[in-house]
Structure formats: C-alpha cells, structure tokens
Design a protein around this motif. Sequence first.
Motif, PDB file in Angstrom:
ATOM      1  N   HIS A   7       0.837  -1.204   0.000  1.00 62.35           N
ATOM      2  CA  HIS A   7       0.000   0.000   0.000  1.00 62.35           C
ATOM      3  C   HIS A   7       0.867   1.248   0.000  1.00 62.35           C
ATOM      4  CE1 HIS A   7      -3.075   2.930   1.009  1.00 62.35           C
ATOM      5  NE2 HIS A   7      -2.289   3.336   1.998  1.00 62.35           N
ATOM      6  N   TYR A   8       1.839   1.300   0.930  1.00 60.98           N
ATOM      7  CA  TYR A   8       2.640   2.529   1.042  1.00 60.98           C
ATOM      8  C   TYR A   8       3.622   2.680  -0.117  1.00 60.98           C
ATOM      9  CZ  TYR A   8       0.383   3.574   5.406  1.00 60.98           C
ATOM     10  OH  TYR A   8      -0.568   3.881   6.343  1.00 60.98           O
ATOM     11  N   GLU A   9       4.042   1.578  -0.696  1.00 64.81           N
ATOM     12  CA  GLU A   9       4.893   1.709  -1.891  1.00 64.81           C
ATOM     13  C   GLU A   9       4.099   2.391  -3.007  1.00 64.81           C
ATOM     14  OE1 GLU A   9       6.303  -2.248  -2.568  1.00 64.81           O
ATOM     15  OE2 GLU A   9       8.160  -1.861  -1.449  1.00 64.81           O
ATOM     16  N   THR A  14       2.942  10.182  -4.148  1.00 62.94           N
ATOM     17  CA  THR A  14       1.933  11.250  -4.084  1.00 62.94           C
ATOM     18  C   THR A  14       1.463  11.508  -2.649  1.00 62.94           C
ATOM     19  OG1 THR A  14       0.277   9.576  -4.563  1.00 62.94           O
ATOM     20  CG2 THR A  14       1.014  10.886  -6.428  1.00 62.94           C
ATOM     21  N   TYR A  15       2.100  10.862  -1.685  1.00 63.56           N
ATOM     22  CA  TYR A  15       1.636  10.941  -0.287  1.00 63.56           C
ATOM     23  C   TYR A  15       1.580  12.389   0.211  1.00 63.56           C
ATOM     24  CZ  TYR A  15       1.286   9.875   4.689  1.00 63.56           C
ATOM     25  OH  TYR A  15       0.876   9.805   6.001  1.00 63.56           O
ATOM     26  N   ASN A  16       2.653  13.142   0.002  1.00 60.37           N
ATOM     27  CA  ASN A  16       2.695  14.506   0.554  1.00 60.37           C
ATOM     28  C   ASN A  16       1.599  15.369  -0.043  1.00 60.37           C
ATOM     29  OD1 ASN A  16       4.811  13.671   2.005  1.00 60.37           O
ATOM     30  ND2 ASN A  16       6.361  14.835   0.906  1.00 60.37           N
ATOM     31  N   ILE A  48       8.759   7.204  14.583  1.00 57.97           N
ATOM     32  CA  ILE A  48       8.688   5.798  14.154  1.00 57.97           C
ATOM     33  C   ILE A  48       7.429   5.590  13.322  1.00 57.97           C
ATOM     34  CG2 ILE A  48       8.627   3.402  14.958  1.00 57.97           C
ATOM     35  CD1 ILE A  48      10.368   4.252  17.303  1.00 57.97           C
ATOM     36  N   GLY A  49       7.653   5.206  12.063  1.00 58.64           N
ATOM     37  CA  GLY A  49       6.562   5.196  11.084  1.00 58.64           C
ATOM     38  C   GLY A  49       6.422   6.608  10.544  1.00 58.64           C
ATOM     39  N   CYS A  50       7.571   7.217  10.271  1.00 58.96           N
ATOM     40  CA  CYS A  50       7.615   8.643   9.868  1.00 58.96           C
ATOM     41  C   CYS A  50       7.087   8.851   8.462  1.00 58.96           C
ATOM     42  CB  CYS A  50       9.052   9.155   9.934  1.00 58.96           C
ATOM     43  SG  CYS A  50      10.109   8.321   8.719  1.00 58.96           S
ATOM     44  N   VAL A  72      12.256   6.589  11.181  1.00 60.21           N
ATOM     45  CA  VAL A  72      12.201   5.130  11.021  1.00 60.21           C
ATOM     46  C   VAL A  72      10.968   4.742  10.206  1.00 60.21           C
ATOM     47  CG1 VAL A  72      12.158   2.933  12.269  1.00 60.21           C
ATOM     48  CG2 VAL A  72      13.219   4.948  13.337  1.00 60.21           C
ATOM     49  N   ASP A  73      11.175   3.954   9.174  1.00 57.81           N
ATOM     50  CA  ASP A  73      10.013   3.447   8.418  1.00 57.81           C
ATOM     51  C   ASP A  73      10.432   2.190   7.655  1.00 57.81           C
ATOM     52  OD1 ASP A  73       7.155   4.952   7.696  1.00 57.81           O
ATOM     53  OD2 ASP A  73       7.725   3.380   6.258  1.00 57.81           O
ATOM     54  N   PRO A  74       9.530   1.186   7.557  1.00 56.20           N
ATOM     55  CA  PRO A  74       9.898  -0.049   6.848  1.00 56.20           C
ATOM     56  C   PRO A  74       9.718   0.051   5.326  1.00 56.20           C
ATOM     57  CG  PRO A  74       7.753  -0.306   7.862  1.00 56.20           C
ATOM     58  CD  PRO A  74       8.230   1.070   8.229  1.00 56.20           C
ATOM     59  N   GLN A  94      11.398  -1.679  10.747  1.00 60.99           N
ATOM     60  CA  GLN A  94      10.079  -1.699  11.380  1.00 60.99           C
ATOM     61  C   GLN A  94      10.255  -1.304  12.842  1.00 60.99           C
ATOM     62  OE1 GLN A  94       9.149  -6.012  10.244  1.00 60.99           O
ATOM     63  NE2 GLN A  94       7.146  -5.087  10.501  1.00 60.99           N
ATOM     64  N   ALA A  95       9.182  -0.831  13.452  1.00 62.23           N
ATOM     65  CA  ALA A  95       9.212  -0.563  14.895  1.00 62.23           C
ATOM     66  C   ALA A  95       9.662  -1.830  15.625  1.00 62.23           C
ATOM     67  CB  ALA A  95       7.825  -0.146  15.363  1.00 62.23           C
ATOM     68  N   GLU A  96       9.195  -2.980  15.127  1.00 60.95           N
ATOM     69  CA  GLU A  96       9.482  -4.260  15.780  1.00 60.95           C
ATOM     70  C   GLU A  96      10.993  -4.549  15.788  1.00 60.95           C
ATOM     71  OE1 GLU A  96       7.117  -3.562  13.637  1.00 60.95           O
ATOM     72  OE2 GLU A  96       5.283  -4.663  14.056  1.00 60.95           O
ATOM     73  N   ASP A  97      11.704  -4.102  14.751  1.00 61.39           N
ATOM     74  CA  ASP A  97      13.155  -4.341  14.678  1.00 61.39           C
ATOM     75  C   ASP A  97      13.881  -3.590  15.792  1.00 61.39           C
ATOM     76  OD1 ASP A  97      12.862  -5.862  12.337  1.00 61.39           O
ATOM     77  OD2 ASP A  97      12.933  -4.057  11.087  1.00 61.39           O
ATOM     78  N   LEU A 116       4.914   8.482  17.439  1.00 63.66           N
ATOM     79  CA  LEU A 116       4.312   7.418  16.614  1.00 63.66           C
ATOM     80  C   LEU A 116       3.032   8.014  16.041  1.00 63.66           C
ATOM     81  CD1 LEU A 116       4.754   4.676  19.307  1.00 63.66           C
ATOM     82  CD2 LEU A 116       5.584   4.333  16.997  1.00 63.66           C
ATOM     83  N   LYS A 117       3.131   8.607  14.867  1.00 71.37           N
ATOM     84  CA  LYS A 117       1.946   9.276  14.323  1.00 71.37           C
ATOM     85  C   LYS A 117       1.290   8.385  13.266  1.00 71.37           C
ATOM     86  CE  LYS A 117       0.255  13.375  11.940  1.00 71.37           C
ATOM     87  NZ  LYS A 117      -0.233  12.685  10.744  1.00 71.37           N
ATOM     88  N   GLU A 118       0.116   7.922  13.597  1.00 73.34           N
ATOM     89  CA  GLU A 118      -0.689   7.095  12.704  1.00 73.34           C
ATOM     90  C   GLU A 118       0.076   5.876  12.175  1.00 73.34           C
ATOM     91  OE1 GLU A 118      -3.713   9.395  10.305  1.00 73.34           O
ATOM     92  OE2 GLU A 118      -2.197  10.928  10.683  1.00 73.34           O
TER      93      GLU A 118
HETATM   94  C1  LIG Z   1      -0.419   6.631   7.785  1.00 69.39           C
HETATM   95  S1  LIG Z   1       1.318   6.557   7.490  1.00 69.39           S
HETATM   96  C2  LIG Z   1       1.856   7.865   8.583  1.00 69.39           C
HETATM   97  C3  LIG Z   1       3.163   8.475   8.152  1.00 69.39           C
HETATM   98  C4  LIG Z   1       3.583   9.695   8.963  1.00 69.39           C
HETATM   99  N1  LIG Z   1       3.725   9.367  10.375  1.00 69.39           N
HETATM  100  C5  LIG Z   1       2.570  10.808   8.766  1.00 69.39           C
HETATM  101  O1  LIG Z   1       1.798  11.084   9.693  1.00 69.39           O
HETATM  102  O2  LIG Z   1       2.568  11.410   7.685  1.00 69.39           O
HETATM  103  C6  LIG Z   1       1.833   5.091   8.344  1.00 69.39           C
HETATM  104  C7  LIG Z   1       3.331   4.807   8.228  1.00 69.39           C
HETATM  105  O3  LIG Z   1       3.645   3.711   9.099  1.00 69.39           O
HETATM  106  C8  LIG Z   1       4.592   2.893   8.454  1.00 69.39           C
HETATM  107  N2  LIG Z   1       4.573   1.541   9.051  1.00 69.39           N
HETATM  108  C9  LIG Z   1       3.819   0.474   8.685  1.00 69.39           C
HETATM  109  N3  LIG Z   1       4.116  -0.594   9.435  1.00 69.39           N
HETATM  110  C10 LIG Z   1       5.058  -0.187  10.328  1.00 69.39           C
HETATM  111  C11 LIG Z   1       5.800  -0.857  11.370  1.00 69.39           C
HETATM  112  N4  LIG Z   1       5.601  -2.139  11.652  1.00 69.39           N
HETATM  113  N5  LIG Z   1       6.736  -0.122  12.036  1.00 69.39           N
HETATM  114  C12 LIG Z   1       6.948   1.191  11.761  1.00 69.39           C
HETATM  115  N6  LIG Z   1       6.275   1.855  10.786  1.00 69.39           N
HETATM  116  C13 LIG Z   1       5.347   1.170  10.082  1.00 69.39           C
HETATM  117  C14 LIG Z   1       4.160   2.922   6.990  1.00 69.39           C
HETATM  118  O4  LIG Z   1       5.196   2.509   6.125  1.00 69.39           O
HETATM  119  C15 LIG Z   1       3.766   4.386   6.827  1.00 69.39           C
HETATM  120  O5  LIG Z   1       4.825   5.168   6.371  1.00 69.39           O
END
Ligand SMILES: C[S@@+](CC[C@H](N)C(=O)[O-])C[C@H]1O[C@@H](n2cnc3c(N)ncnc32)[C@H](O)[C@@H]1O
Length: 254
Positions: A7-9, A14-16, A48-50, A72-74, A94-97, A116-118
């Motif tokens: 999904h994120y790939e 166009t995410y921004n 984390i999950g930036c 950090v992002d996978p 990943q956060a898990e790593d 950890l935003k979303e």
């Molecule tokens: C909704 S986006 C939010 C991105 C950013 N925090 C923002 O608010 O614009 C969710 C992000 O979490 C990342 N993500 C998914 N699984 C994750 C994991 N296990 N650990 C860390 N990040 C993860 C995704 O790759 C994606 O970039």
Amino acid sequence: MDRTVEHYERVAATYNEHWTYNPDYVRGFSHAIADALRLTGSDAIADIGCGTGLYTRRLYEDVQPTRPILCVDPVQAMLDQLPASPGLRPLHAQAEDLASGRVALPDDRPLDAIVLKESIHHMADRQGTFDGLVRLLSGHGRVLIIMLPKSIQHPLFAAAHERFQQLQPDPAEVADMVSAAGLRSSVSHRTFHATIERERYIHMLESRYMSVLGEFSEDELREGIAQFRHSYRDDPVLRFDDHFAFVKGSVPPR
Ligand SMILES: C[S@@+](CC[C@H](N)C(=O)[O-])C[C@H]1O[C@@H](n2cnc3c(N)ncnc32)[C@H](O)[C@@H]1O
C-alpha cells in the motif's frame, strides 16, 4: 505486513500531495506534536513510522534539535521522499526491529522522545512492540502516540467508515497499553480543521490515500466513489473536523 508495504509503496510518490489538506494543517499539527512532548533542542527524538517525513521536517524546523531526528520506516519508497537534510536521519526498519534489538539505535544513545503518528495500528503485536520501544527511552523519556479515534468525520463513503471502525484500535486501549508498559499515561484530543476541494478529494480516494481504502476492490472503490459524488454533489469544497487522540506516556521519576 506485505499488504501494508505494498500500500505505502503505491502511495509514496503522491503521499505529501494527498495528505497536505492545506499547509496550515501540517504546520499546526507539528506545533501540537512539539508542544505535547515538550520537545527541546537537546532531546534525542525518533519518529517511528515517519513515512515521507511530512511532519518530521516541520518538527525539525520548529525544535531545531542538536541531534538529527531519527526517521524510522519499513517502506523504502516512503523514506525516499524524505528531504536530504542533516536534521533528518533515515532508518529503514520496522518498529518491531528496534523494539527487539534486531536493529540498534545509531550511536547507542537512548531516546528522549518517540513520536508514533498514525503508525501504531500497523503493529501486529502492539504491546510487545511498545514494551520494546519503551526500553529505548532515557530517564526523562516521553512517547506520543497520535491516532484517529474509532469513528471519524472524513467524508468517506459508508462502507469505508464501517471498515475503518472495525480496524481502528480504541485510543483508551492504547492508553492502557502505555500504562502496562510502565509509563504514566494520559489521553487528550485535538481537532484540526481540514478544507479541501471535492475534486481533489475524489482523486485522493481514487489513490486510496487512507490505508483503509486499500481494503476495497477496484469495483467496490468505484461504487464507493459514486456514492461519495452523490452525497457531496452540492459541495465543491469540503470542510470537516479531523479529530485525533494524543496518547502520551512518560517515564515515571525514579
Ligand atoms: C499513515 S502513514 C503515517 C506516516 C507519517 N507518520 C505521517 O503522519 O505522515 C503510516 C506509516 O507507518 C509505516 N509503518 C507500517 N508498518 C510499520 C511498522 N511495523 N513499524 C513502523 N512503521 C510502520 C508505513 O510505512 C507508513 O509510512
């Protein structure tokens, strides 16, 4: 995880464009993060999950930390959108790593603040992962989990709202998870006003800008967008309140 990565790939390029309802929205949000975590220039910060760093780059400008923010992002395609900046240090993981120690923190220095935003809803073993992240905190460490509530006011079609409610964790449960990890926890709510032209929003729906939209087949999405067009046929500009839960945790004083 593979589905999430896919999904994120797909949305990375166009995410921004899609997530910036308007520039004030992003600016206001970054201020709220800095404020909630009481960030200062001496804090070692990780996001984390930036994702693309849409908010992290603003956070860096606001706080001007002496150490770069660890991003950090996978999903490499998301990290590829980070601007080249000495203030942002990408880490493909990943956060898990990080939580398990499979991937070490650069410089082995503990973190003072984790954002950890979303991203929390993407972690399968939420408590286990969070417990591991807490072990990376310094004595005055703080964590901010930003998440949508279970029910949202985004102008989605009905089936997307239903699916979202099924998938989204409850912020109260997330606050319990924070306490169970040994942190002092609190939950507050923030509202950001979003304004967007209907046609642009349709484009965002077509691009499955929220991961819940990835749950629908092409036909289901087409049907949902047709319903959306009908519901908002008289509104060339959409305005809605974007409510967020801010779940905070802090290391208790020893
Ligand atoms: C909704 S986006 C939010 C991105 C950013 N925090 C923002 O608010 O614009 C969710 C992000 O979490 C990342 N993500 C998914 N699984 C994750 C994991 N296990 N650990 C860390 N990040 C993860 C995704 O790759 C994606 O970039």
